[in-house]
Scaffold this motif. Sequence first.
Motif, PDB file in Angstrom:
ATOM      1  N   LEU A   1       0.826  -1.211   0.000  1.00 38.54           N
ATOM      2  CA  LEU A   1       0.000   0.000   0.000  1.00 38.54           C
ATOM      3  C   LEU A   1       0.864   1.268   0.000  1.00 38.54           C
ATOM      4  O   LEU A   1       0.536   2.260  -0.657  1.00 38.54           O
ATOM      5  N   VAL A   2       1.957   1.212   0.745  1.00 39.33           N
ATOM      6  CA  VAL A   2       2.882   2.356   0.787  1.00 39.33           C
ATOM      7  C   VAL A   2       3.384   2.631  -0.632  1.00 39.33           C
ATOM      8  O   VAL A   2       3.385   3.771  -1.110  1.00 39.33           O
TER       9      VAL A   2
ATOM     10  N   GLY B   1       8.536  11.624  20.163  1.00 42.64           N
ATOM     11  CA  GLY B   1       8.598  10.409  20.971  1.00 42.64           C
ATOM     12  C   GLY B   1       7.749   9.267  20.431  1.00 42.64           C
ATOM     13  O   GLY B   1       7.709   8.189  21.022  1.00 42.64           O
ATOM     14  N   LEU B   2       7.059   9.475  19.308  1.00 43.84           N
ATOM     15  CA  LEU B   2       6.231   8.402  18.740  1.00 43.84           C
ATOM     16  C   LEU B   2       7.120   7.365  18.051  1.00 43.84           C
ATOM     17  O   LEU B   2       8.252   7.659  17.666  1.00 43.84           O
ATOM     18  N   SER B   3       6.584   6.150  17.877  1.00 43.31           N
ATOM     19  CA  SER B   3       7.349   5.121  17.176  1.00 43.31           C
ATOM     20  C   SER B   3       7.104   5.220  15.671  1.00 43.31           C
ATOM     21  O   SER B   3       7.598   4.435  14.884  1.00 43.31           O
ATOM     22  N   THR B   4       6.302   6.220  15.290  1.00 42.88           N
ATOM     23  CA  THR B   4       5.990   6.416  13.871  1.00 42.88           C
ATOM     24  C   THR B   4       6.599   7.725  13.383  1.00 42.88           C
ATOM     25  O   THR B   4       6.923   8.606  14.188  1.00 42.88           O
ATOM     26  N   VAL B   5       6.717   7.833  12.076  1.00 44.09           N
ATOM     27  CA  VAL B   5       7.245   9.062  11.485  1.00 44.09           C
ATOM     28  C   VAL B   5       6.349   9.465  10.309  1.00 44.09           C
ATOM     29  O   VAL B   5       5.844   8.606   9.586  1.00 44.09           O
ATOM     30  N   ALA B   6       6.145  10.766  10.161  1.00 42.17           N
ATOM     31  CA  ALA B   6       5.349  11.274   9.035  1.00 42.17           C
ATOM     32  C   ALA B   6       6.316  11.687   7.937  1.00 42.17           C
ATOM     33  O   ALA B   6       7.283  12.407   8.198  1.00 42.17           O
ATOM     34  N   VAL B   7       6.057  11.231   6.708  1.00 40.10           N
ATOM     35  CA  VAL B   7       7.016  11.501   5.627  1.00 40.10           C
ATOM     36  C   VAL B   7       6.289  11.808   4.325  1.00 40.10           C
ATOM     37  O   VAL B   7       5.224  11.252   4.047  1.00 40.10           O
ATOM     38  N   ARG B   8       6.869  12.748   3.561  1.00 29.76           N
ATOM     39  CA  ARG B   8       6.301  13.010   2.243  1.00 29.76           C
ATOM     40  C   ARG B   8       7.367  13.516   1.283  1.00 29.76           C
ATOM     41  O   ARG B   8       8.451  13.945   1.709  1.00 29.76           O
ATOM     42  N   CYS B   9       7.022  13.475   0.009  1.00 24.90           N
ATOM     43  CA  CYS B   9       7.903  13.950  -1.063  1.00 24.90           C
ATOM     44  C   CYS B   9       7.176  15.105  -1.747  1.00 24.90           C
ATOM     45  O   CYS B   9       6.161  14.884  -2.415  1.00 24.90           O
ATOM     46  N   PRO B  10       7.634  16.348  -1.558  1.00 24.66           N
ATOM     47  CA  PRO B  10       6.889  17.500  -2.077  1.00 24.66           C
ATOM     48  C   PRO B  10       7.004  17.658  -3.589  1.00 24.66           C
ATOM     49  O   PRO B  10       8.050  17.360  -4.172  1.00 24.66           O
ATOM     50  N   ALA B  11       5.935  18.135  -4.216  1.00 29.51           N
ATOM     51  CA  ALA B  11       5.936  18.358  -5.670  1.00 29.51           C
ATOM     52  C   ALA B  11       6.341  19.797  -5.955  1.00 29.51           C
ATOM     53  O   ALA B  11       5.517  20.624  -6.356  1.00 29.51           O
ATOM     54  N   HIS B  12       7.578  20.116  -5.690  1.00 33.15           N
ATOM     55  CA  HIS B  12       8.080  21.471  -5.940  1.00 33.15           C
ATOM     56  C   HIS B  12       9.550  21.346  -6.298  1.00 33.15           C
ATOM     57  O   HIS B  12      10.343  20.814  -5.512  1.00 33.15           O
TER      58      HIS B  12
ATOM     59  N   ALA C   1       3.475   5.735  -5.550  1.00 28.74           N
ATOM     60  CA  ALA C   1       3.414   5.730  -7.013  1.00 28.74           C
ATOM     61  C   ALA C   1       2.315   6.668  -7.515  1.00 28.74           C
ATOM     62  O   ALA C   1       2.482   7.377  -8.505  1.00 28.74           O
ATOM     63  N   ALA C   2       1.200   6.704  -6.788  1.00 28.98           N
ATOM     64  CA  ALA C   2       0.071   7.506  -7.256  1.00 28.98           C
ATOM     65  C   ALA C   2       0.219   8.993  -6.889  1.00 28.98           C
ATOM     66  O   ALA C   2      -0.204   9.858  -7.656  1.00 28.98           O
ATOM     67  N   PHE C   3       0.801   9.285  -5.723  1.00 32.31           N
ATOM     68  CA  PHE C   3       0.698  10.663  -5.218  1.00 32.31           C
ATOM     69  C   PHE C   3       2.022  11.372  -4.943  1.00 32.31           C
ATOM     70  O   PHE C   3       2.018  12.535  -4.548  1.00 32.31           O
ATOM     71  N   TRP C   4       3.150  10.696  -5.087  1.00 29.49           N
ATOM     72  CA  TRP C   4       4.435  11.371  -4.878  1.00 29.49           C
ATOM     73  C   TRP C   4       5.116  11.623  -6.195  1.00 29.49           C
ATOM     74  O   TRP C   4       5.078  10.746  -7.059  1.00 29.49           O
ATOM     75  N   PRO C   5       5.789  12.757  -6.383  1.00 35.92           N
ATOM     76  CA  PRO C   5       5.779  13.873  -5.450  1.00 35.92           C
ATOM     77  C   PRO C   5       4.383  14.489  -5.378  1.00 35.92           C
ATOM     78  O   PRO C   5       3.726  14.621  -6.417  1.00 35.92           O
ATOM     79  N   GLY C   6       3.982  14.905  -4.178  1.00 35.25           N
ATOM     80  CA  GLY C   6       2.667  15.514  -4.020  1.00 35.25           C
ATOM     81  C   GLY C   6       2.260  15.661  -2.570  1.00 35.25           C
ATOM     82  O   GLY C   6       2.970  15.213  -1.671  1.00 35.25           O
TER      83      GLY C   6
ATOM     84  N   THR D   1      -7.351  14.763  -2.105  1.00 30.77           N
ATOM     85  CA  THR D   1      -8.700  14.618  -1.557  1.00 30.77           C
ATOM     86  C   THR D   1      -8.973  13.174  -1.151  1.00 30.77           C
ATOM     87  O   THR D   1      -8.319  12.244  -1.623  1.00 30.77           O
ATOM     88  N   ARG D   2      -9.936  13.009  -0.263  1.00 28.37           N
ATOM     89  CA  ARG D   2     -10.340  11.663   0.158  1.00 28.37           C
ATOM     90  C   ARG D   2     -10.768  10.837  -1.067  1.00 28.37           C
ATOM     91  O   ARG D   2     -10.440   9.664  -1.186  1.00 28.37           O
ATOM     92  N   GLU D   3     -11.467  11.500  -1.991  1.00 32.98           N
ATOM     93  CA  GLU D   3     -11.931  10.806  -3.196  1.00 32.98           C
ATOM     94  C   GLU D   3     -10.732  10.274  -3.986  1.00 32.98           C
ATOM     95  O   GLU D   3     -10.735   9.114  -4.432  1.00 32.98           O
ATOM     96  N   GLN D   4      -9.713  11.096  -4.179  1.00 35.69           N
ATOM     97  CA  GLN D   4      -8.509  10.669  -4.919  1.00 35.69           C
ATOM     98  C   GLN D   4      -7.847   9.488  -4.209  1.00 35.69           C
ATOM     99  O   GLN D   4      -7.450   8.510  -4.840  1.00 35.69           O
ATOM    100  N   LEU D   5      -7.751   9.607  -2.880  1.00 33.35           N
ATOM    101  CA  LEU D   5      -7.097   8.555  -2.100  1.00 33.35           C
ATOM    102  C   LEU D   5      -7.852   7.235  -2.204  1.00 33.35           C
ATOM    103  O   LEU D   5      -7.262   6.180  -2.445  1.00 33.35           O
ATOM    104  N   GLU D   6      -9.158   7.316  -1.990  1.00 33.71           N
ATOM    105  CA  GLU D   6      -9.958   6.091  -1.937  1.00 33.71           C
ATOM    106  C   GLU D   6     -10.027   5.401  -3.294  1.00 33.71           C
ATOM    107  O   GLU D   6     -10.190   4.186  -3.370  1.00 33.71           O
ATOM    108  N   ASP D   7      -9.875   6.167  -4.362  1.00 36.11           N
ATOM    109  CA  ASP D   7      -9.790   5.561  -5.700  1.00 36.11           C
ATOM    110  C   ASP D   7      -8.601   4.609  -5.782  1.00 36.11           C
ATOM    111  O   ASP D   7      -8.622   3.629  -6.501  1.00 36.11           O
TER     112      ASP D   7
END
Length: 342
Positions: free
Chosen positions: A85-86, A115-126, A91-96, A206-212
């Motif tokens: 899924l990652v 302190g969380l065991s998770t990390v938030a990550v993204r690849c910007p479209a710029h 593939a669908a939304f990065w960069p974005g 958008t949620r719609e784009q994601l859920e597609d």
Amino acid sequence: MLVFDSSGAALRKASEIIKRGGLAAFPTETVYGLGVDAFNTAALARVFEAKNRPHFDPLIIHIASYRSLDRVVLLSALGPDRRALVKKCAAAFWPGPLTLVLPKQPAVPELATAGLSTVAVRCPAHLAALKLIRLCGEKGLPGALAAPSANPFGSLSPTRAEHVIEKLGDKIDCIVDGGPCSVGVESTVLDLCSGEIAVLRPGGITREQLEDVIGPAGSGLRGGPPAVGQITSPGMLKSHYAPQAPLFCHSGEEMAALTRRDDEAYLFFSGKNRRFSGEAVLVLSETGSALEAAANLFEYLHRLDGMRPARIHAEILPEEGIGAAVNDRLRRAGALTAENAD
Ligand code: AMP
Ligand code: MG
């Protein structure tokens, strides 16, 4: 503070400042970020200080490609379905404007992830952002920049270099001026770690784009926005993205029925419900385009707030597509006002 353009030579200078532990504001397609080397704890500490950001609010790490993900994310901690899924999301939304919450590599400082065991990550479209991140790579390792929005905590997000210079100019080392941001609202935050996949913050995708692409996703916002102290994702804080003036959200019909007052400011979604005009009357998109409205949102709120009105009245958009993210920001901008009125 140095102001750079987005030429190669200027980006190189900004990257050198970052590599030495400095704070560099830079443009992305969503809003301006305040970037530091994600692995430099002293620099991370300066970000929290500059923004007056509470340490429980984790930062988003920006990378320049999916191939760099391993540096910050421990993909092996996920099962094969989630790993697939990652890949699909990237593939669908990065960069974005999609941020993924994933298991963190132990080497990512706790300060970055609160302190969380998770990390938030993204690849910007710029382009400038991507180049800057790449230039920050060292010793064969890809660059990774921890970058929250470049504004004081809780206030309006910056979509132009001038917004950053005005609010944080004396606290940062440099800014790359890349002109106005094209999307204008922050990234969508998607949690791929928990039992249920959930949208923690609506945003540029958008949620719609994601859920597609991934099928139905839950909402981290069930039961309404949490108060400080109960949060798993501070972008979900009830009051956030706020102007100084009290802000009131209205439906289109309510906006059309308002009587204009000289000491108040008005933010219409489209031309449809605007019954009067004036300096303190702005329309997010004359033709009613939610995309255009998102791109103008923070810029117009900055402008209206700068007129120091007694109140700002804002029209809620249809709750679909990127309109949901715009409404989310407007409701949070108005949350304290609503609470005080309770
Ligand atoms: P900002 O960079 O100011 O747009 O805010 C980043 C937002 O990303 C935070 O306020 C959180 O909502 C979200 N976030 C960052 N890291 C995590 C994480 N590990 N888990 C959940 N949400 C996160
Ligand atoms: Mg922010």
